[in-house]
Design a protein around this motif. Structure first.
Motif, mmCIF file in Angstrom:
data_model
loop_
_atom_site.group_PDB
_atom_site.id
_atom_site.type_symbol
_atom_site.label_atom_id
_atom_site.label_comp_id
_atom_site.label_asym_id
_atom_site.label_seq_id
_atom_site.Cartn_x
_atom_site.Cartn_y
_atom_site.Cartn_z
ATOM 1 N N ARG A 96 0.808 -1.220 0.000
ATOM 2 C CA ARG A 96 0.000 0.000 0.000
ATOM 3 C C ARG A 96 0.840 1.269 0.000
ATOM 4 O O ARG A 96 0.493 2.264 -0.643
ATOM 5 C CB ARG A 96 -0.933 -0.018 1.209
ATOM 6 C CG ARG A 96 -1.992 -1.084 1.111
ATOM 7 C CD ARG A 96 -2.660 -1.375 2.435
ATOM 8 N NE ARG A 96 -1.883 -2.317 3.229
ATOM 9 C CZ ARG A 96 -2.336 -2.911 4.326
ATOM 10 N NH1 ARG A 96 -3.557 -2.658 4.755
ATOM 11 N NH2 ARG A 96 -1.589 -3.753 4.992
ATOM 12 N N SER B 138 -6.253 0.769 5.152
ATOM 13 C CA SER B 138 -6.412 -0.452 5.935
ATOM 14 C C SER B 138 -7.887 -0.701 6.222
ATOM 15 O O SER B 138 -8.244 -1.509 7.060
ATOM 16 C CB SER B 138 -5.626 -0.361 7.243
ATOM 17 O OG SER B 138 -6.087 0.725 8.021
ATOM 18 N N SER C 267 -8.339 4.043 8.544
ATOM 19 C CA SER C 267 -6.942 3.803 8.185
ATOM 20 C C SER C 267 -5.968 4.733 8.877
ATOM 21 O O SER C 267 -4.783 4.419 8.982
ATOM 22 C CB SER C 267 -6.768 3.961 6.662
ATOM 23 O OG SER C 267 -7.579 3.059 5.951
ATOM 24 N N ALA D 81 -4.033 3.166 11.699
ATOM 25 C CA ALA D 81 -3.618 1.772 11.507
ATOM 26 C C ALA D 81 -2.123 1.678 11.250
ATOM 27 O O ALA D 81 -1.519 2.548 10.616
ATOM 28 C CB ALA D 81 -4.382 1.170 10.335
ATOM 29 N N ILE E 286 0.444 -0.090 9.184
ATOM 30 C CA ILE E 286 0.517 -0.878 7.951
ATOM 31 C C ILE E 286 1.946 -1.375 7.773
ATOM 32 O O ILE E 286 2.842 -0.617 7.387
ATOM 33 C CB ILE E 286 0.069 -0.042 6.735
ATOM 34 C CG1 ILE E 286 -1.382 0.434 6.944
ATOM 35 C CG2 ILE E 286 0.193 -0.836 5.455
ATOM 36 C CD1 ILE E 286 -1.891 1.338 5.857
ATOM 37 N N ARG F 58 -11.844 -5.961 9.701
ATOM 38 C CA ARG F 58 -10.721 -6.719 10.260
ATOM 39 C C ARG F 58 -10.795 -8.185 9.834
ATOM 40 O O ARG F 58 -9.761 -8.812 9.581
ATOM 41 C CB ARG F 58 -10.712 -6.607 11.784
ATOM 42 C CG ARG F 58 -10.259 -5.241 12.301
ATOM 43 C CD ARG F 58 -9.868 -5.308 13.773
ATOM 44 N NE ARG F 58 -10.987 -5.715 14.620
ATOM 45 C CZ ARG F 58 -11.792 -4.867 15.246
ATOM 46 N NH1 ARG F 58 -11.625 -3.560 15.105
ATOM 47 N NH2 ARG F 58 -12.774 -5.321 16.014
ATOM 48 N N ALA G 135 -9.426 -8.481 6.372
ATOM 49 C CA ALA G 135 -7.983 -8.259 6.348
ATOM 50 C C ALA G 135 -7.222 -9.402 7.016
ATOM 51 O O ALA G 135 -6.165 -9.832 6.526
ATOM 52 C CB ALA G 135 -7.645 -6.936 7.030
ATOM 53 N N TYR H 89 -6.759 -4.340 1.098
ATOM 54 C CA TYR H 89 -6.973 -2.907 0.910
ATOM 55 C C TYR H 89 -5.768 -2.298 0.208
ATOM 56 O O TYR H 89 -4.619 -2.638 0.509
ATOM 57 C CB TYR H 89 -7.199 -2.221 2.256
ATOM 58 C CG TYR H 89 -8.364 -2.777 3.024
ATOM 59 C CD1 TYR H 89 -9.675 -2.527 2.620
ATOM 60 C CD2 TYR H 89 -8.166 -3.568 4.160
ATOM 61 C CE1 TYR H 89 -10.751 -3.051 3.319
ATOM 62 C CE2 TYR H 89 -9.238 -4.093 4.869
ATOM 63 C CZ TYR H 89 -10.525 -3.840 4.444
ATOM 64 O OH TYR H 89 -11.595 -4.366 5.132
#
Length: 594
Positions: A380, A396, A403, A406, A408, A539, A542, A549
């Motif tokens: 990302r 995310s 996001s 978050a 990452i 979640r 993911a 994402y």
């Protein structure tokens, strides 16, 4: 249809095979031309005379037995077609020009060049009306119009257009974070929240001139049931719509529903006339009505009988021009922001672009390590840093608010290579489907190159959209975007529940069942409880790498500099009711009071 032009093209295409090199003369008889043009020899002579008068050919009739006639082409078919298109546009006959290009049968390169001529004539202009000028906005769309039906609409542009034609009982105001009156001027619920009553405005007219009543609201719900609308997954709590009065409607629910105002304000529940015929043009009570709808053109005219403020524009024409490798929306001259008279407007979108696996197809993506490898490839941070474009920030979740906090964590290509090996990948080709649009092409090729670095054969497969999506069944994974409207809670809930998008078509029944179980009781929760359910659902996607994402994106559009009142909506389109045109000769540097 331009018969003379099409007759010329038919003759040119038929006779060019008999010429060699640059030769522009061919032998042909009147009888042969009559057969080719499906007309009499007498009419052939009339056609030839008209083509000569246009300066396109020179006809040399044969003299005596054995001396055949000659037809000399003075211009190539490409030249003639371009000249004719330009002439039609200068005469204001854009519809005829569009039909001519669409039916000419020329190759895509020439067709793209011809489409570009339209950019010189589309934009803002005034047309003489009965007593005053008519302000018209012309827009270009580089894909066909999907069906306009509030019961099944999903693609962003159709949602946008239907929002101009129809109106809802209430509307969510994102800036104030509350609902505002529309067709209903007041509403209330009982203490349990399982009875919701709306009091309708009087004097609201549909585009067909009939006054709206509570019977139309009830029929709108029944129509959704008759058409087995995807909206029924959202509206399943509604047992009945009762009409105790001509301007009063009460929705009786099977259980308390704290979310019901979101449903009442949805486009699915936009009120349609009780006698609505699905075979006719959509009829609503919104600020614009449809005055023309064909394969190539949609015309929206301001509805003078609108109960609210009449639009400042008189008409909006949308031209549908097939073309590839085009991004953004065009409302003026062209997609090039350097064209004189244009300005670029960017606005952040609510949503993100993502990668999703098709578990209904066999393949290596069923192994968790394969999906973990793809998570590393679909980095990302790198997406935003290396590709730029409409990518604003790594995602995310579907909304930036999910996001922003978050963490990452990236991975290395060596880690991805090891994961690919442990997944049992054996060198087979993995098909990546995506909508045939510029930014998705860029992303697909970027991902393909990264896949090559770890020995993964990824095949990009661009496709034309169906219901806003490529055919999911043809790919092992797909690039897609989810763009949410101002009422993001409603849109995000619809994304998880409706079953017609990638999520519904690519996950297995048990996966989807696990996801849907999270939303049982969603509508009884308060705002904080609903936010937690959304977070858990995202979640889940993911954690299992069912969906990866990518990046939060922006909308980009180009506008004529004479266009004011620009208020970009959440889907990236302007509010047509607020747009207005400032005359070129007013002598002002900026809009204001005159």
């Amino acid at each position: 249809m331009d018969n003379g032009m099409m007759q010329y093209l038919r003759i040119y295409d038929h006779l060019k095979d008999g010429r060699s090199g640059g030769e522009e003369e061919a032998s042909v008889t009147v009888a042969q031309l009559a057969e080719l043009l499906y007309c009499t020899p007498r009419n052939v002579k009339f056609v030839l005379r008209k083509l000569e008068e246009s300066g396109w050919i020179h006809w040399i009739p044969g003299r005596g037995r054995g001396n055949g006639s000659k037809l000399r082409f003075l211009r190539s078919a490409e030249e003639v077609l371009e000249l004719r298109v330009r002439s039609l546009l200068e005469q204001g006959r854009a519809s005829d020009a569009l039909d001519l290009v669409a039916q000419s049968g020329v190759d895509e390169v020439l067709k793209a060049r011809l489409w570009s001529q339209f950019s010189l004539y589309l934009g803002l202009h005034s047309e003489p009306a009965d007593s005053s000028d008519c302000d018209v906005l012309r827009m270009i769309r580089y894909r066909k119009m999907e069906k306009l039906d509030t019961s099944a609409v999903y693609t962003a542009f159709e949602v946008y257009i239907l929002g101009q034609i129809h109106d809802t009982l209430i509307k969510y105001d994102a800036s104030a974070d509350k609902f505002q009156p529309r067709l209903a001027h007041r509403w209330e619920s009982n203490e349990r929240g399982d009875r919701w009553t709306f009091y309708l405005r009087k004097g609201v007219r549909f585009h067909n001139g009939r006054l709206m009543t509570s019977a139309d609201v009830r029929e709108t719900l029944l129509r959704l049931r008759r058409k087995d609308s995807p909206a029924l997954s959202l509206l399943r709590d509604i047992e009945e719509a009762e009409t105790p009065g001509e301007y009063t409607v009460t929705f009786r629910l099977s259980r308390p529903n704290a979310f019901f105002l979101h449903l009442a304000g949805s486009l699915y529940m936009a009120v349609v006339p009780a006698e609505s015929d699905d075979g006719e043009l959509p009829v609503g009570s919104g600020p614009f009505r449809i005055s023309e709808l064909s394969e190539h053109r949609l015309s929206l005219s301001a509805f003078d009988g609108y109960y609210g403020y009449r639009p400042l524009l008189d008409r909006v024409d949308v031209w549908f021009m097939p073309s590839g490798d085009v991004s953004g929306h065009t409302y003026h001259l062209s997609e090039d922001d350097e064209v004189e008279g244009s300005r670029q407007v960017d606005s952040p979108a609510q949503g993100c672009r993502y990668l999703i696996f098709n578990f209904r197809r066999p393949g290596p993506h069923h192994h968790d390590d394969f999906r973990k490898a793809m998570r590393i490839l679909y980095d990302r941070e790198l997406l935003v840093r290396e590709l730029g474009g409409d990518r604003l920030a790594p995602a995310s979740g579907f909304l930036p608010r999910f996001s922003s906090s978050a963490d990452i964590a990236p991975g290395t290509l060596d880690e991805a290579r090891d994961l690919l090996l442990s997944s049992g990948y054996a060198g087979e080709t993995v098909r990546l489907v995506f909508t045939d649009k510029k930014e998705e092409w860029i992303e697909a090729n970027w991902l393909r190159r990264r896949a090559e670095d770890i020995g993964l054969r990824l095949e990009p497969c661009p496709q034309k959209p169906a219901l806003g999506y490529p055919q999911a069944e043809e790919g092992d994974l797909a690039i897609a975007s989810e763009v949410l409207e101002d009422d993001w809670e409603l849109d995000l809930l619809n994304f998880f529940l409706n079953g017609i998008n990638y999520l519904g078509r690519m996950l297995l029944d048990e996966q989807r069942g696990e996801l849907l179980a999270l939303f049982e009781g969603f509508m009884t929760e308060n705002e904080a409880g609903r936010a937690e359910i959304f977070a858990r659902a995202q979640r889940l996607l993911a954690a299992n790498n069912w969906l990866l994402y990518g990046a939060h994106t922006s909308h980009r559009a180009y506008f004529n500099r004479s266009l004011y009142g620009l208020r970009m909506g959440s889907l990236g389109f302007p509010n047509l009711s607020r747009l207005w045109v400032r005359g070129e000769d007013c002598g002002c540097d900026a809009p204001g009071k005159h």
